[in-house]
Scaffold this active site. Structure first.
Site, PDB file in Angstrom:
ATOM      1  N   MET A  16      -5.365  -2.046  12.893  1.00 43.46           N
ATOM      2  CA  MET A  16      -5.296  -1.913  14.274  1.00 43.46           C
ATOM      3  C   MET A  16      -5.226  -0.678  14.659  1.00 43.46           C
ATOM      4  O   MET A  16      -4.596  -0.363  16.050  1.00 43.46           O
ATOM      5  CB  MET A  16      -4.675  -3.006  14.872  1.00 43.46           C
ATOM      6  CG  MET A  16      -4.796  -4.348  14.482  1.00 43.46           C
ATOM      7  SD  MET A  16      -4.358  -5.729  15.428  1.00 43.46           S
ATOM      8  CE  MET A  16      -2.760  -5.566  15.694  1.00 43.46           C
ATOM      9  N   HIS A  23      -0.306   3.047   6.206  1.00 46.12           N
ATOM     10  CA  HIS A  23      -1.806   3.055   6.111  1.00 46.12           C
ATOM     11  C   HIS A  23      -2.514   4.026   5.339  1.00 46.12           C
ATOM     12  O   HIS A  23      -3.445   3.758   4.347  1.00 46.12           O
ATOM     13  CB  HIS A  23      -2.606   3.206   7.408  1.00 46.12           C
ATOM     14  CG  HIS A  23      -2.128   2.469   8.501  1.00 46.12           C
ATOM     15  ND1 HIS A  23      -1.527   2.597   9.649  1.00 46.12           N
ATOM     16  CD2 HIS A  23      -2.541   1.065   8.641  1.00 46.12           C
ATOM     17  CE1 HIS A  23      -1.366   1.480  10.418  1.00 46.12           C
ATOM     18  NE2 HIS A  23      -1.956   0.504   9.915  1.00 46.12           N
ATOM     19  N   LYS A 134       4.102  -5.317   4.008  1.00 48.94           N
ATOM     20  CA  LYS A 134       5.208  -5.642   5.107  1.00 48.94           C
ATOM     21  C   LYS A 134       4.778  -6.786   5.671  1.00 48.94           C
ATOM     22  O   LYS A 134       5.775  -7.582   6.004  1.00 48.94           O
ATOM     23  CB  LYS A 134       5.173  -4.466   6.044  1.00 48.94           C
ATOM     24  CG  LYS A 134       6.163  -4.443   6.996  1.00 48.94           C
ATOM     25  CD  LYS A 134       6.275  -3.439   8.065  1.00 48.94           C
ATOM     26  CE  LYS A 134       5.227  -3.475   9.063  1.00 48.94           C
ATOM     27  NZ  LYS A 134       5.030  -4.701  10.092  1.00 48.94           N
ATOM     28  N   GLN A 138       1.012 -12.381   6.179  1.00 47.51           N
ATOM     29  CA  GLN A 138      -0.634 -12.036   6.421  1.00 47.51           C
ATOM     30  C   GLN A 138      -1.591 -11.873   5.183  1.00 47.51           C
ATOM     31  O   GLN A 138      -2.355 -12.551   5.203  1.00 47.51           O
ATOM     32  CB  GLN A 138      -0.646 -10.816   7.418  1.00 47.51           C
ATOM     33  CG  GLN A 138      -2.063 -10.197   7.491  1.00 47.51           C
ATOM     34  CD  GLN A 138      -2.201  -9.395   8.466  1.00 47.51           C
ATOM     35  OE1 GLN A 138      -2.205  -9.396   9.626  1.00 47.51           O
ATOM     36  NE2 GLN A 138      -2.393  -7.800   7.956  1.00 47.51           N
ATOM     37  N   MET A 169       7.536   1.229   7.572  1.00 45.16           N
ATOM     38  CA  MET A 169       6.480   1.553   8.423  1.00 45.16           C
ATOM     39  C   MET A 169       5.917   0.732   9.360  1.00 45.16           C
ATOM     40  O   MET A 169       5.220  -0.290   8.586  1.00 45.16           O
ATOM     41  CB  MET A 169       5.622   2.641   7.560  1.00 45.16           C
ATOM     42  CG  MET A 169       6.054   3.824   6.993  1.00 45.16           C
ATOM     43  SD  MET A 169       6.172   4.893   8.235  1.00 45.16           S
ATOM     44  CE  MET A 169       7.128   6.269   7.301  1.00 45.16           C
ATOM     45  N   ARG A 172       4.245  -0.492  15.406  1.00 43.80           N
ATOM     46  CA  ARG A 172       5.186  -0.905  16.548  1.00 43.80           C
ATOM     47  C   ARG A 172       6.475  -0.171  16.721  1.00 43.80           C
ATOM     48  O   ARG A 172       7.165  -0.118  17.566  1.00 43.80           O
ATOM     49  CB  ARG A 172       5.576  -2.431  16.412  1.00 43.80           C
ATOM     50  CG  ARG A 172       4.114  -3.285  16.815  1.00 43.80           C
ATOM     51  CD  ARG A 172       4.591  -4.456  17.048  1.00 43.80           C
ATOM     52  NE  ARG A 172       3.517  -5.612  17.766  1.00 43.80           N
ATOM     53  CZ  ARG A 172       2.447  -6.192  17.114  1.00 43.80           C
ATOM     54  NH1 ARG A 172       2.564  -6.143  15.778  1.00 43.80           N
ATOM     55  NH2 ARG A 172       1.612  -6.844  17.863  1.00 43.80           N
TER      56      ARG A 172
END
Ligand code: PAF
Length: 267
Positions: A16, A23, A134, A138, A169, A172
């Site tokens: 996102m 990432h 993390k 999901q 990390m 948010r």
């Protein structure tokens, strides 16, 4: 389509945006044996009403630089209308594991995640896809969806990347003020203590949770959504720690929600 027919292996990193070192780590793993496609799409369907969809960090120009520098081959930036055209009606619901942990606090969240990830998979047609651990729940939801719907995609879970102060990390983390950021380091400290307690023979899950709560509640303005010691496959709570366990938590610091976890092995 062309990429696939040219015998390339396509590695996909869905995000996102607000890209960070976590990432970059996913991209590096994907790069090692694929042509890498990275998507940036802030998915409205995975935010419950009142959550942070509108203020979710969006740094598209900076993200483009990070993606290019990290070796992304193709950047996919769909618009909301492309993903959810007017009249959109179809959703993917992975049952059971989505009712637990974060599912109890974020109604509809995993339905939104599974739906968008399936759509992105269908568009990108990757051979492999990479998700950060993390967001452990999901990752499990995606693995279940891939298995249940017979998708020919290999899912890789990539270990959590932490900042120097131990904070996992997350896009948010930018929401946190200076004091809040200091408080947030208690999450990793609590996880470390859970590992040490198990290592020194503690088997009572509730005792471990109570000690973690004590550590986390030392900070100001902290509310705990949950701390759970659970089965890493089913996410069901366990009472006696006599086998491999997932220690997972969600905490609100000044109203900002953070999650973290670790797997603890029992010797
Ligand atoms: O982890 C994320 O960034 C998102 O949940 C994902 C997987 C890109 C789906 O929107």
């Amino acid at each position: 389509m062309n990429l696939r027919s040219r015998n390339n292996s396509i590695g996909f990193v869905p995000t996102m945006g607000a890209l960070h070192k976590g990432h970059v780590h996913l991209i590096e793993r994907a790069r090692s044996n694929n042509t890498v496609i990275l998507s940036i799409f802030v998915n409205p369907k995975q935010f419950a009403p009142g959550e942070d969809y509108n203020r979710y960090p969006r740094y598209i120009e900076k993200d483009k630089v990070i993606a290019t520098d990290s070796g992304v081959d193709i950047l996919f930036l769909p618009s909301t209308d492309e993903i959810y055209p007017e009249g959109y009606k179809t959703f993917v619901n992975v049952e059971g594991i989505t009712d637990l942990l974060c599912g109890r606090f974020r109604p509809g969240h995993f339905k939104g995640v599974a739906t968008v990830v399936l759509k992105l998979f269908n568009i990108v047609m990757p051979h492999r896809a990479y998700f950060g651990e993390k967001d452990y729940q999901q990752m499990l939801v995606i693995k279940s969806m891939v298995r249940d719907l017979n998708l020919d995609i290999e899912i890789f879970g990539i270990p959590i990347v932490r900042d120097d102060d131990g904070l996992a990390m997350s896009s948010r983390n930018v929401y946190l003020g200076r004091e809040e950021r200091v408080s947030a380091t208690s999450l990793n400290r609590a996880l470390k203590v859970s590992r040490e307690m198990v290592k020194s023979g503690e088997m009572n899950a509730q005792k471990i949770i109570s000690e973690m709560e004590r550590i986390i509640k030392k900070g100001d303005g902290i509310e705990i959504d949950y701390i759970s010691l659970c089965n890493p496959e089913t996410l069901e709570d366990i009472k006696i720690v006599d086998t491999r366990v997932l220690v997972a938590m969600a905490v609100r610091i000044g109203g900002k929600r953070l999650i973290d976890n670790c797997i603890v092995e029992v010797k």
